[in-house]
Design a protein around this motif. Sequence first.
Motif, PDB file in Angstrom:
ATOM      1  N   VAL A 155      15.199  35.333  27.636  1.00 35.52           N
ATOM      2  CA  VAL A 155      14.463  34.935  28.832  1.00 35.52           C
ATOM      3  C   VAL A 155      14.932  35.765  30.015  1.00 35.52           C
ATOM      4  O   VAL A 155      16.130  35.912  30.259  1.00 35.52           O
ATOM      5  N   LYS A 196       6.184  26.324  23.840  1.00 38.08           N
ATOM      6  CA  LYS A 196       5.836  27.161  22.692  1.00 38.08           C
ATOM      7  C   LYS A 196       5.870  28.630  23.098  1.00 38.08           C
ATOM      8  O   LYS A 196       5.664  28.970  24.262  1.00 38.08           O
ATOM      9  N   SER A 197       6.097  29.499  22.108  1.00 42.52           N
ATOM     10  CA  SER A 197       6.365  30.904  22.404  1.00 42.52           C
ATOM     11  C   SER A 197       5.353  31.838  21.759  1.00 42.52           C
ATOM     12  O   SER A 197       4.797  31.538  20.682  1.00 42.52           O
ATOM     13  N   THR A 198       5.140  32.984  22.420  1.00 40.99           N
ATOM     14  CA  THR A 198       4.315  34.039  21.825  1.00 40.99           C
ATOM     15  C   THR A 198       4.935  34.555  20.534  1.00 40.99           C
ATOM     16  O   THR A 198       4.255  35.161  19.712  1.00 40.99           O
ATOM     17  N   LYS A 199       6.215  34.299  20.354  1.00 39.54           N
ATOM     18  CA  LYS A 199       6.922  34.801  19.174  1.00 39.54           C
ATOM     19  C   LYS A 199       6.450  34.125  17.885  1.00 39.54           C
ATOM     20  O   LYS A 199       6.392  34.743  16.825  1.00 39.54           O
ATOM     21  N   THR A 221       9.865  36.552  28.365  1.00 33.92           N
ATOM     22  CA  THR A 221      10.931  37.014  27.472  1.00 33.92           C
ATOM     23  C   THR A 221      10.842  38.528  27.311  1.00 33.92           C
ATOM     24  O   THR A 221       9.740  39.098  27.335  1.00 33.92           O
ATOM     25  N   ILE A 247       7.274  32.087  27.008  1.00 29.80           N
ATOM     26  CA  ILE A 247       7.344  30.712  26.508  1.00 29.80           C
ATOM     27  C   ILE A 247       6.577  29.857  27.506  1.00 29.80           C
ATOM     28  O   ILE A 247       6.842  29.901  28.708  1.00 29.80           O
ATOM     29  N   TYR A 248       5.613  29.085  27.009  1.00 24.80           N
ATOM     30  CA  TYR A 248       4.803  28.243  27.893  1.00 24.80           C
ATOM     31  C   TYR A 248       4.636  26.872  27.261  1.00 24.80           C
ATOM     32  O   TYR A 248       4.289  26.760  26.080  1.00 24.80           O
TER      33      TYR A 248
END
Length: 272
Positions: free
Chosen positions: A104, A9-12, A98, A5-6
């Motif tokens: 996390v 916003k998340s890579t998910k 994550t 999460i950066y």
Amino acid sequence: MAGFIYNGKSTKNILESSELILCTFDKIDSVNGHERDDVSGESTISRPIANEYGSQYQPLEFEYGLIKQDFTSFTAEEQRVVERWLTSPKISQKLEITDCKGSVTDGFYCGKFISTTWYPTGGGWAGLMFKFKNNTAYPMKHFEEIYNITGSGTITVECDTDEIEEYIYPIVTIKQSESQTSTVTITNTTDGSKKMSVLTRRNLPMIFDCQNCIPKDGTTSGIVSYKDLGWEDVGNIYWLRLSVGTNRLLVNGTSEVTISYDYPFKKVGGWL
């Protein structure tokens, strides 16, 4: 699979078509630990042992990659979405790793993506490698605890910092609901019984950033003067600080006290 999460916003879910996962296109033979420079004077004929002033850490940098979980190619528009997300922030932002369940992991980073390298494939992009520069030499962990004091009581704070020769300066929030104006005193018995004493007002949180020596209250403006806090002698102000290990704080005054801080967590390779 692992992601991050950066900047909120998340890579998910940064892409609608597929989750992104961390990977590498290169073999990993070693993992970046910590690097620091020795800060010392020069030796002379009459002083063969140079004066030592300490050491200075170099910010941590690590390289890793991203691909789509379904192994399809990034379209041109998806490449822009990812690049926009990673490279737009001008100042350091929080990055949390994550695990495969989306939880996390321990510790977090704060920094910027300083380079990206994309790998082309038929009809799009296979993935990218990135370089992330942290604003410290190590990740951090967050501590936050709320203590409810009736009359008086002792707070025990276990400080698990991995930088054992430095103090941790917390953010302290004090809120009382007993009277219109009341004095709340925090005595740090672990630090020579030094005291932090403030005037509080009913249901108005008083917030003290001890790292940056900034007091404020819970109003919209947040502005509070030293006189409002009952601080007459500005040369005798104590900002709460914590040492590694057990810290005991004696609180006088019915109040809700919240102590929060980030502390060095020298875990290596937390992004793998």
